[in-house]
Design a protein around this motif. Structure first.
Motif, mmCIF file in Angstrom:
data_model
loop_
_atom_site.group_PDB
_atom_site.id
_atom_site.type_symbol
_atom_site.label_atom_id
_atom_site.label_comp_id
_atom_site.label_asym_id
_atom_site.label_seq_id
_atom_site.Cartn_x
_atom_site.Cartn_y
_atom_site.Cartn_z
ATOM 1 N N GLY A 43 8.812 -16.609 3.946
ATOM 2 C CA GLY A 43 8.930 -17.828 3.145
ATOM 3 C C GLY A 43 7.768 -18.150 2.225
ATOM 4 O O GLY A 43 7.966 -18.704 1.148
ATOM 5 N N GLU A 95 1.964 -21.705 4.630
ATOM 6 C CA GLU A 95 3.344 -21.687 5.129
ATOM 7 C C GLU A 95 4.254 -22.389 4.127
ATOM 8 O O GLU A 95 3.826 -23.282 3.400
ATOM 9 C CB GLU A 95 3.366 -22.367 6.515
ATOM 10 C CG GLU A 95 4.718 -22.623 7.122
ATOM 11 C CD GLU A 95 5.550 -21.378 7.430
ATOM 12 O OE1 GLU A 95 5.623 -20.484 6.573
ATOM 13 O OE2 GLU A 95 6.167 -21.338 8.511
ATOM 14 N N ASP A 96 5.524 -21.999 4.129
ATOM 15 C CA ASP A 96 6.456 -22.592 3.163
ATOM 16 C C ASP A 96 6.838 -24.022 3.530
ATOM 17 O O ASP A 96 6.760 -24.922 2.719
ATOM 18 C CB ASP A 96 7.715 -21.713 2.996
ATOM 19 C CG ASP A 96 8.428 -21.382 4.318
ATOM 20 O OD1 ASP A 96 7.920 -21.754 5.397
ATOM 21 O OD2 ASP A 96 9.498 -20.748 4.266
HETATM 22 MG MG MG Z 1 9.126 -19.494 7.371
#
Ligand code: MG
Ligand code: IMP
Length: 171
Positions: A43, A95-96
């Motif tokens: 992500g 992180e997404d």
């Molecule tokens: Mg993820």
């Protein structure tokens, strides 16, 4: 296949916010420090690529696959590249999206046990209404409602990661 719906965050707003986040991260980084940036795949690939190109400090980059706790993953078993500095390093996790928080909670406990000098977390999106643990990321791009969102790295069943904007998903 579910179709991508309404655009929630257009490309230009993402770009502007990512620059602001990079500036905030830069000002929180000790002078002369090298950052160890850990991007969680899949992500975070696009967010991380855009974010780190604005940093003033040198960067060690590791992009590592992490399966979320909800999908049966155990983030404490993450395999970091051998030459990636963690002990005594200034670590930045990228992180997404922060959803229940279980994945980042478990991962950050594990990373702390590896004794970095500092540990900061940057997330592009935050869905605070879904939180199950107490976890405050150091940098948040945008708050989003409790809807499934795609684009700019985020997927629905593997699709839509390439969209340059964040959109909701329809049926
Ligand atoms: Mg993820
Ligand atoms: P959690 O915070 O442990 O619940 O998990 C966060 C992970 O769930 C993220 O890294 C994403 O992979 C995934 N996720 C949560 N919400 C969404 C969404 O709206 N779109 C795409 N992926 C999501």
């Amino acid at each position: 296949m579910r179709a991508a719906g309404e655009i929630l965050i257009p490309e230009d707003r993402i770009a502007a916010r990512v620059r602001e986040m990079a500036a905030a991260i830069d000002s929180g980084t000790a002078a002369g420090a090298t950052l160890s940036v850990l991007a969680l795949l899949d992500g975070a690939f696009m967010f991380c690529a855009d974010l780190i190109r604005h940093f003033k400090s040198p960067v060690h980059l590791a992009m590592v696959p992490v399966r979320s706790v909800a999908r049966g993953g155990d983030p404490s078993r993450i395999r970091l590249p051998e030459l990636f500095p963690v002990k005594g390093a200034d670590l930045l996790v990228v992180e997404d999206i922060l959803d229940t928080g279980q994945t980042l909670d478990s991962l950050s406990r594990h990373l702390r046990s590896l004794e970095p000098r500092s540990l900061r977390i940057a997330v592009l999106l935050d869905k605070p209404s879904r939180r199950e643990v107490t976890l405050e990321p150091d940098y948040i791009g945008f708050e989003v409602p409790d809807r499934w969102v795609v684009g700019y790295g985020l997927d629905d069943g593997g699709l839509y990661r390439n969209l340059p904007y964040i959109a909701t998903i329809g049926d």
